[in-house]
Write a protein that holds these residues in place. Structure first.
Motif, PDB file in Angstrom:
ATOM      1  N   PRO A   1      -5.483   9.576  -5.093  1.00 18.85           N
ATOM      2  CA  PRO A   1      -4.215   9.156  -4.493  1.00 18.85           C
ATOM      3  C   PRO A   1      -4.341   7.907  -3.631  1.00 18.85           C
ATOM      4  CG  PRO A   1      -4.458  11.512  -4.321  1.00 18.85           C
ATOM      5  CD  PRO A   1      -5.759  11.001  -4.852  1.00 18.85           C
ATOM      6  N   THR A   2      -3.387   7.014  -3.769  1.00 21.23           N
ATOM      7  CA  THR A   2      -3.175   5.771  -2.993  1.00 21.23           C
ATOM      8  C   THR A   2      -4.213   4.694  -3.275  1.00 21.23           C
ATOM      9  OG1 THR A   2      -4.432   6.239  -0.956  1.00 21.23           O
ATOM     10  CG2 THR A   2      -2.209   7.201  -1.127  1.00 21.23           C
ATOM     11  N   SER A   3      -5.171   4.942  -4.143  1.00 21.13           N
ATOM     12  CA  SER A   3      -6.284   4.004  -4.342  1.00 21.13           C
ATOM     13  C   SER A   3      -6.096   3.166  -5.597  1.00 21.13           C
ATOM     14  CB  SER A   3      -7.597   4.780  -4.472  1.00 21.13           C
ATOM     15  OG  SER A   3      -7.637   5.443  -5.743  1.00 21.13           O
TER      16      SER A   3
ATOM     17  N   GLU B   1      10.240   5.999   7.087  1.00 19.81           N
ATOM     18  CA  GLU B   1       9.550   4.720   6.879  1.00 19.81           C
ATOM     19  C   GLU B   1       9.004   4.231   8.209  1.00 19.81           C
ATOM     20  OE1 GLU B   1      11.267   1.847   3.630  1.00 19.81           O
ATOM     21  OE2 GLU B   1      12.893   2.467   4.962  1.00 19.81           O
ATOM     22  N   ALA B   2       7.982   3.370   8.134  1.00 12.95           N
ATOM     23  CA  ALA B   2       7.441   2.785   9.359  1.00 12.95           C
ATOM     24  C   ALA B   2       6.835   1.427   9.057  1.00 12.95           C
ATOM     25  CB  ALA B   2       6.384   3.703   9.980  1.00 12.95           C
TER      26      ALA B   2
ATOM     27  N   VAL C   1      -1.789   2.737   9.955  1.00 14.62           N
ATOM     28  CA  VAL C   1      -0.915   3.215  11.026  1.00 14.62           C
ATOM     29  C   VAL C   1       0.367   3.793  10.441  1.00 14.62           C
ATOM     30  CG1 VAL C   1       0.272   2.576  13.158  1.00 14.62           C
ATOM     31  CG2 VAL C   1      -1.859   1.413  12.524  1.00 14.62           C
ATOM     32  N   GLU C   2       0.920   3.096   9.460  1.00 11.73           N
ATOM     33  CA  GLU C   2       2.190   3.523   8.862  1.00 11.73           C
ATOM     34  C   GLU C   2       2.048   4.855   8.137  1.00 11.73           C
ATOM     35  OE1 GLU C   2       3.273  -1.182   8.386  1.00 11.73           O
ATOM     36  OE2 GLU C   2       2.873   0.012   6.602  1.00 11.73           O
ATOM     37  N   SER C   3       0.931   5.036   7.447  1.00 13.45           N
ATOM     38  CA  SER C   3       0.696   6.317   6.776  1.00 13.45           C
ATOM     39  C   SER C   3       0.643   7.462   7.784  1.00 13.45           C
ATOM     40  CB  SER C   3      -0.609   6.274   5.976  1.00 13.45           C
ATOM     41  OG  SER C   3      -0.487   5.445   4.865  1.00 13.45           O
TER      42      SER C   3
ATOM     43  N   PRO D   1       0.822  -1.219   0.000  1.00 17.49           N
ATOM     44  CA  PRO D   1       0.000   0.000   0.000  1.00 17.49           C
ATOM     45  C   PRO D   1       0.853   1.264   0.000  1.00 17.49           C
ATOM     46  CG  PRO D   1      -0.784  -1.573   1.653  1.00 17.49           C
ATOM     47  CD  PRO D   1       0.539  -2.077   1.180  1.00 17.49           C
ATOM     48  N   TRP D   2       0.267   2.334  -0.549  1.00 20.03           N
ATOM     49  CA  TRP D   2       0.904   3.645  -0.590  1.00 20.03           C
ATOM     50  C   TRP D   2       0.596   4.433   0.683  1.00 20.03           C
ATOM     51  CZ3 TRP D   2       4.344   5.951  -3.682  1.00 20.03           C
ATOM     52  CH2 TRP D   2       4.530   5.462  -4.982  1.00 20.03           C
ATOM     53  N   ASN D   3       1.483   5.380   1.004  1.00 18.79           N
ATOM     54  CA  ASN D   3       1.186   6.481   1.907  1.00 18.79           C
ATOM     55  C   ASN D   3       0.955   7.715   1.045  1.00 18.79           C
ATOM     56  OD1 ASN D   3       3.957   5.056   3.331  1.00 18.79           O
ATOM     57  ND2 ASN D   3       1.966   4.852   4.324  1.00 18.79           N
ATOM     58  N   PRO D   4       0.133   8.680   1.495  1.00 18.81           N
ATOM     59  CA  PRO D   4      -0.185   9.821   0.630  1.00 18.81           C
ATOM     60  C   PRO D   4       1.012  10.650   0.178  1.00 18.81           C
ATOM     61  CG  PRO D   4      -1.797   9.641   2.391  1.00 18.81           C
ATOM     62  CD  PRO D   4      -0.725   8.649   2.704  1.00 18.81           C
TER      63      PRO D   4
END
Length: 668
Positions: free
Chosen positions: A460-462, A569-570, A557-559, A416-419
């Motif tokens: 975005p991210t979808s 990064e997370a 959570v990471e985003s 998955p992406w982060n924004p």
């Protein structure tokens, strides 16, 4: 074929409309006249008298026979002997076979017909740049000649139809030559990640019963030599079925003991004809056995056939990425990952140029990728979100110094992406004019389940839709459609690229995908379709965190964590808790200017709380210098969790940086 749910599982009114619609909030990209005029999928729909994308998806789901026959014509797939039936589900759709009675070899479509066409023979099939900057170009005619010589050479040393052949090679023209040569003579490739250690290679060779192994003398990574031949010899020593090891650039030091199974690539091709008739294989004949790692147990050998994976991959490339003749496709990958064989067969079957690179994306300088795009006029770039997160830390100036106007499409897959990284990729790399084609599926799929189709608006991210031909849905535990909430990503019907089961273990295949909801392929990803009709993948089912009964994808959570300006990064995991069932623990990699302090830890925690709420506040924020990843940059959350909890790690053979595992146990 019809079945329960087919007419209604995909509500076309929930698709992004492309018009001025209040549902289409936060749209980053819309198809304009320039794209629509070139779109091959739009032309396909017009030829089939289909008015809308929703109509296409639902008609394909209700009648896969119609869709795939139409797709064959659109892709100009040439059978030696035509099929009598499109598909056969008599053994249940988990074991569907395709194109009954047909003879088909994908190498004809990828290479033979183009080399025989005077208008295409002189066009570039492959452009390669090594990490050291050496550039090679092979036209379709030159590639065809090399493939034929190597195919004849393979036959001369005993490679026969049905033999399994390991490919332990960097992502160079030689791996494309070896892959196509094996297909040409009916041998079965076993692609192996070029960074594996000997035990992981041997495990795959032994499971496949491989008779031959093809490798390289050495490769380089960040300017350092990697002794691939030595690793291959060690693996072969533990693989009694291996009869010969073919070594490209074979150069053993003087006085080294000769390995009696080794033969030089040059000796294999010496004196061989540059003509080799392609074997007329059955459409259902095995051509590739590619292994994928699971959380437990030995790696799974996904079986793929000539009229399966290559056709599905080419169709995805055509209908999602709009790859056409004259385009230059570059996907940053390795032959051991599904995207390696996908890129080779798909680009060539569409008459495009495949760009190959076997180095790291920021070596010797952080602008390596951007310089190659400018140098080779690359039109399609595919790279993982993690790689983009790493590249953006170097700053915009490394991108802006290069002319990237050749780019038309940006691809991504793997996680998955982060924004913020998504927007950086879209705006800084793509100049706000190239669609980001988010793409997700798997090795057993032969490509994508979901994509960002450029005929529709992109958020975005979808993902904005399923891949045409994929009857995708999001369902609850009973298989009912779920909208506006988290469910399991599932498939309601077959497609040609689906694996023909796991090598030697059909029960494991059925248990993996068909045991949870009868009649559905449950893929193992949590997903959601939002109120605007956009799809999101929220992480693997086995990565999911459940806090006080609330199911939470680690990507959420990471985003939130990387929204803090000091976090690059997370990785988020769930750990057992007596009261809440599970609590969240976050491992954060800080930017170079940041100092790890308790105050910073609290700031990051508050950034997460601000986006997810107090109920989902992390129990701990731990600082590490790196996260365990595969070479294609997937973060291995299950490994992080296992190491943190002191549990068995499972299969870690695909890790690029195994030393990062130990830091997890001592993180503070």
């Amino acid at each position: 074929m019809t079945g329960p749910g087919y007419p209604s599982f995909l509500d076309a009114s929930r698709l992004p409309s492309g018009q001025d619609d209040p549902r289409d909030r936060e749209i980053a990209w819309r198809p304009g006249p320039a794209y629509l005029s070139r779109s091959r999928l739009r032309a396909f729909m017009q030829n089939q008298d289909i008015a809308s994308f929703g109509e296409l998806l639902n008609r394909a789901a209700r009648s896969p026979e119609w869709f795939w026959e139409a797709a064959l014509h659109d892709l100009d797939i040439n059978f030696y002997t035509l099929y009598t039936d499109i598909m056969d589900t008599s053994r249940g759709w988990a074991w569907t076979t395709w194109f009954a009675g047909a003879q088909y070899n994908y190498v004809h479509d990828a290479l033979d017909k183009r080399a025989a066409n005077p208008d295409e023979a002189a066009l570039p099939a492959i452009i390669y740049e090594s990490e050291q900057g050496i550039v090679r170009t092979l036209t379709y005619a030159q590639l065809h000649a090399e493939v034929c010589r190597f195919a004849n050479g393979l036959r001369s040393i005993g490679v026969a139809e049905g033999d399994r052949v390991g490919l332990f090679l960097p992502f160079t023209p030689e791996v494309a030559v070896a892959m196509l040569a094996c297909g040409k003579i009916g041998a079965v490739i076993v692609p192996i990640f070029s960074g594996y250690a000997a035990p992981s290679i041997a495990a795959r060779l032994n499971d496949a019963g491989a008779r031959f192994l093809i490798t390289e003398e050495s490769a380089t990574r960040r300017g350092k030599p990697i002794a691939m031949r030595e690793v291959a010899f060690e693996a072969a020593a533990a693989s009694p079925t291996i009869e010969k090891i073919i070594v490209h650039n074979y150069a053993p030091p003087a006085g080294e003991h000769h390995n009696p199974r080794a033969v030089a690539w040059d000796d294999v091709v010496a004196g061989q004809s540059d003509h080799c008739e392609t074997l007329h294989t059955s459409a259902e004949q095995l051509y590739m056995l590619i292994y994928t790692s699971g959380t437990t147990g030995k790696p799974k050998g996904a079986q793929h056939v000539h009229a399966g994976f290559p056709i599905k991959g080419a169709q995805d490339m055509a209908h999602c990425f709009d790859v056409q003749p004259g385009d230059v496709m570059f996907w940053y990958t390795d032959i051991g990952w599904m995207m390696g064989p996908w890129a080779i067969s798909g680009a060539l079957m569409l008459g495009a140029t495949l760009f190959m690179y076997d180095g790291t994306p920021d070596f010797p300088d952080p602008d390596r990728i951007w310089a190659m795009i400018e140098r080779h006029k690359i039109t399609h770039l595919g790279i993982s979100p993690t790689a983009i997160r790493a590249l953006m830390t170097h700053g915009d100036e490394w991108v802006e110094k290069h002319d990237l106007t050749s780019l038309q499409f940006l691809g991504s897959t793997g996680e998955p992406w982060n924004p913020d990284p998504w927007w950086w990729y879209f705006n800084t790399v793509g100049g706000g004019r190239c669609p980001v084609i988010n793409y997700s599926g798997g090795t057993e799929i032969s490509g994508g389940i979901l994509c960002c189709n450029p005929l529709l608006p992109i958020k975005p991210t979808s993902f904005n839709a399923p891949v045409p031909g994929m009857a995708a849905d999001v369902v609850d535990e009973q298989g009912n459609p779920v909208r506006g909430a988290v469910g399991e990503l599932a498939l309601r019907g077959p497609w040609p690229g689906m694996t023909r089961g796991f090598w030697g273990d059909p029960a494991r295949y059925e248990n993996t995908y068909f045991s949870r909801v009868p009649g559905l392929w449950v893929h193992g990803d949590w997903a959601m379709i939002d109120d605007d009709g956009y799809w999101y993948i929220l992480g693997r089912s086995d990565d999911t965190i459940k806090v006080a009964g609330k199911r939470l994808g680690p990507a959420e959570v990471e985003s939130a964590a990387v929204s803090h300006h000091h976090v690059s990064e997370a990785a988020a995991i769930g750990v057992p808790d007596e009261i809440k069932g599970e609590v969240v623990v976050v491992f954060a990699v800080l930017r170079s200017e940041a100092t790890p302090t308790d105050a910073l830890r609290e700031e990051i925690a508050q950034a997460i709380v601000g986006q997810l709420g107090k109920a989902l506040a992390p129990k701990k924020i731990l600082f590490v210098s790196d996260l365990p990843k595969t070479r294609n940059a997937k973060i291995m959350r299950r490994v992080i969790r296992a190491r943190y909890l002191g549990e068995p790690l499972g299969d870690i053979s695909s890790l690029e940086n195994p030393t990062a595992i130990e830091e997890i146990a001592t993180a503070h």
